[in-house]
Design a protein around this motif. Structure first.
Motif, mmCIF file in Angstrom:
data_model
loop_
_atom_site.group_PDB
_atom_site.id
_atom_site.type_symbol
_atom_site.label_atom_id
_atom_site.label_comp_id
_atom_site.label_asym_id
_atom_site.label_seq_id
_atom_site.Cartn_x
_atom_site.Cartn_y
_atom_site.Cartn_z
ATOM 1 N N HIS A 128 0.858 -1.190 0.000
ATOM 2 C CA HIS A 128 0.000 0.000 0.000
ATOM 3 C C HIS A 128 0.893 1.240 0.000
ATOM 4 N N VAL A 129 0.845 1.980 -1.110
ATOM 5 C CA VAL A 129 1.625 3.198 -1.314
ATOM 6 C C VAL A 129 0.643 4.361 -1.411
ATOM 7 N N SER A 130 1.014 5.522 -0.917
ATOM 8 C CA SER A 130 0.088 6.656 -1.001
ATOM 9 C C SER A 130 0.839 7.978 -0.998
ATOM 10 N N ASP A 131 0.197 8.971 -1.616
ATOM 11 C CA ASP A 131 0.641 10.366 -1.535
ATOM 12 C C ASP A 131 2.074 10.552 -2.019
ATOM 13 N N THR A 132 2.272 10.187 -3.285
ATOM 14 C CA THR A 132 3.587 10.414 -3.896
ATOM 15 C C THR A 132 3.782 11.872 -4.287
ATOM 16 N N HIS A 133 2.703 12.575 -4.633
ATOM 17 C CA HIS A 133 2.757 14.003 -4.976
ATOM 18 C C HIS A 133 3.878 14.297 -5.979
ATOM 19 N N ILE A 134 3.892 13.547 -7.069
ATOM 20 C CA ILE A 134 4.925 13.751 -8.086
ATOM 21 C C ILE A 134 4.876 15.191 -8.589
ATOM 22 N N ASP A 135 6.022 15.845 -8.531
ATOM 23 C CA ASP A 135 6.148 17.253 -8.920
ATOM 24 C C ASP A 135 7.310 17.353 -9.898
ATOM 25 N N THR A 136 7.029 17.748 -11.127
ATOM 26 C CA THR A 136 8.077 17.806 -12.144
ATOM 27 C C THR A 136 8.634 19.216 -12.347
ATOM 28 N N ARG A 137 8.266 20.149 -11.483
ATOM 29 C CA ARG A 137 8.815 21.493 -11.601
ATOM 30 C C ARG A 137 10.293 21.500 -11.183
ATOM 31 N N GLU A 138 11.068 22.391 -11.751
ATOM 32 C CA GLU A 138 12.503 22.455 -11.445
ATOM 33 C C GLU A 138 12.740 22.742 -9.970
ATOM 34 N N GLU A 139 11.880 23.569 -9.371
ATOM 35 C CA GLU A 139 12.102 23.944 -7.971
ATOM 36 C C GLU A 139 11.891 22.788 -7.007
ATOM 37 N N ASP A 140 11.222 21.709 -7.465
ATOM 38 C CA ASP A 140 11.068 20.529 -6.609
ATOM 39 C C ASP A 140 12.395 19.798 -6.445
ATOM 40 N N GLY A 141 13.296 19.982 -7.379
ATOM 41 C CA GLY A 141 14.607 19.362 -7.277
ATOM 42 C C GLY A 141 14.599 17.852 -7.428
ATOM 43 N N GLY A 142 13.543 17.314 -7.966
ATOM 44 C CA GLY A 142 13.477 15.870 -8.145
ATOM 45 C C GLY A 142 13.189 15.101 -6.874
ATOM 46 N N ARG A 143 12.824 15.804 -5.808
ATOM 47 C CA ARG A 143 12.640 15.162 -4.506
ATOM 48 C C ARG A 143 11.536 14.112 -4.528
ATOM 49 N N SER A 144 10.346 14.476 -5.013
ATOM 50 C CA SER A 144 9.231 13.539 -5.022
ATOM 51 C C SER A 144 9.511 12.355 -5.939
ATOM 52 N N VAL A 145 10.186 12.614 -7.049
ATOM 53 C CA VAL A 145 10.538 11.543 -7.987
ATOM 54 C C VAL A 145 11.496 10.560 -7.324
ATOM 55 N N ALA A 146 12.514 11.077 -6.642
ATOM 56 C CA ALA A 146 13.504 10.209 -5.997
ATOM 57 C C ALA A 146 12.866 9.356 -4.904
ATOM 58 N N ARG A 147 11.951 9.935 -4.147
ATOM 59 C CA ARG A 147 11.326 9.187 -3.057
ATOM 60 C C ARG A 147 10.389 8.105 -3.609
ATOM 61 N N THR A 148 9.652 8.439 -4.661
ATOM 62 C CA THR A 148 8.783 7.440 -5.267
ATOM 63 C C THR A 148 9.601 6.318 -5.904
ATOM 64 N N ARG A 149 10.672 6.685 -6.563
ATOM 65 C CA ARG A 149 11.527 5.668 -7.185
ATOM 66 C C ARG A 149 12.085 4.715 -6.123
ATOM 67 N N ALA A 150 12.493 5.251 -4.970
ATOM 68 C CA ALA A 150 13.037 4.395 -3.913
ATOM 69 C C ALA A 150 11.997 3.388 -3.428
ATOM 70 N N VAL A 151 10.751 3.836 -3.280
ATOM 71 C CA VAL A 151 9.687 2.936 -2.825
ATOM 72 C C VAL A 151 9.439 1.837 -3.850
ATOM 73 N N MET A 152 9.335 2.217 -5.121
ATOM 74 C CA MET A 152 9.030 1.220 -6.144
ATOM 75 C C MET A 152 10.205 0.279 -6.381
ATOM 76 N N GLU A 153 11.425 0.768 -6.284
ATOM 77 C CA GLU A 153 12.577 -0.128 -6.398
ATOM 78 C C GLU A 153 12.589 -1.145 -5.269
ATOM 79 N N CYS A 154 12.179 -0.711 -4.082
ATOM 80 C CA CYS A 154 12.068 -1.634 -2.946
ATOM 81 C C CYS A 154 11.046 -2.734 -3.249
ATOM 82 N N LEU A 155 9.892 -2.365 -3.771
ATOM 83 C CA LEU A 155 8.853 -3.354 -4.066
ATOM 84 C C LEU A 155 9.266 -4.264 -5.218
ATOM 85 N N ASN A 156 9.919 -3.709 -6.221
ATOM 86 C CA ASN A 156 10.318 -4.513 -7.369
ATOM 87 C C ASN A 156 11.474 -5.450 -7.050
ATOM 88 N N ALA A 157 12.196 -5.170 -5.971
ATOM 89 C CA ALA A 157 13.323 -6.028 -5.580
ATOM 90 C C ALA A 157 12.920 -7.131 -4.616
#
Length: 265
Positions: free
Chosen positions: A15-44
């Motif tokens: 159960h994953v929730s509230d990724t709040h993916i934000d592709t704006r430059e000012e986000d600094g890739g933070r939401s993307v990196a955190r979501t990627r870490a969660v999904m890599e954990c599940l895929n591994a």
């Protein structure tokens, strides 16, 4: 398909929730990196999950680029179901995340297996932050439960919790008109639990005499009212790592939930 342990007789749902993916430059890739870490954990994981659910607020601003990024990030070998939250837009969700024709109708999905029925209900209210089950969704849920085996446990998931969590920031925008859901629940004794997001904190309570299990937030963690805050709007931890819930149904239909923190590289 990976080999499954022979002794495994349980169903495991991440159960994953509230990724709040934000592709704006000012986000600094933070939401993307955190979501990627969660999904890599599940895929591994060493064996296949029975489902991965994502209970809303997938995008932060409902921008097409956010959903396109989310579609790539959420790619997994496990069966995946998702529903919108208050930050999402139904038409953009359908078009850019699901690859379906855009529509403003509620986005509801279900999965039925010999061990469980899983129904993801859209509680979003277009243009609002609070939640509500539309008549169309209640009818869909009624029909979904009627079509599933009555002896199989059913898990009902959505974004907004249908009761207070004693977190004022979230309680003001929770799911309302919950009496209708409670009445439906009374007619279906096989409903085992409710699963929600929205609160950005792992929580466990009850609704309609069933467990209500709230997933952690991927993008941030809510500060509880009794935790120190430097100012009135300082309501989230941004430095705590993301986390995920694992819901485990055993062969008797008993549900156990584990919350697991996902380290960031």
């Amino acid at each position: 398909m990976r080999a499954q342990p022979q002794e495994r007789t349980t169903a495991v749902i991440a159960h994953v929730s509230d990724t709040h993916i934000d592709t704006r430059e000012e986000d600094g890739g933070r939401s993307v990196a955190r979501t990627r870490a969660v999904m890599e954990c599940l895929n591994a994981l060493p064996y296949d999950l029975d489902a991965v659910i994502v209970t809303g607020d997938i995008a932060d601003h409902a921008a097409p680029s956010e959903y396109e990024a989310a579609r790539e990030l959420l790619a997994t070998r496990h069966p995946l179901l998702a529903c919108p939250g208050n930050h999402d837009d139904r038409a953009a969700f359908r078009a850019h995340l699901l690859g379906e024709p855009p529509s403003t109708a509620p986005v509801n999905h279900s999965r039925t297996t010999p061990r469980f029925t899983l129904a993801l209900c859209d509680t979003s209210v277009p243009g609002e932050d609070h939640g509500r089950l539309a008549d169309e969704t209640l009818t869909w849920l009624t029909n979904t439960l009627a079509a599933a085996p009555a002896e199989v446990p059913a898990l009902i998931a959505f974004h907004h919790p249908p009761t207070t969590l004693h977190t004022p920031y979230v309680d003001e925008i929770r799911q309302f008109d919950e009496a209708r859901l409670a009445a439906l629940t009374a007619r279906h004794p096989n409903i085992t639990a409710f699963l929600a997001g929205h609160a950005h904190t792992p929580a466990a309570t009850t609704f309609a005499d069933r467990p209500l299990l709230v997933a952690p937030g991927v993008v941030s963690t809510l500060r509880l009212p009794w935790e120190p805050q430097t100012h009135a709007t300082h309501h989230v931890h941004r430095d705590l790592p993301p986390a995920v819930a694992f819901h485990v149904l055993d062969e008797t239909g008993r549900l156990t939930t584990h919350y697991r923190v996902v380290p960031l590289a």
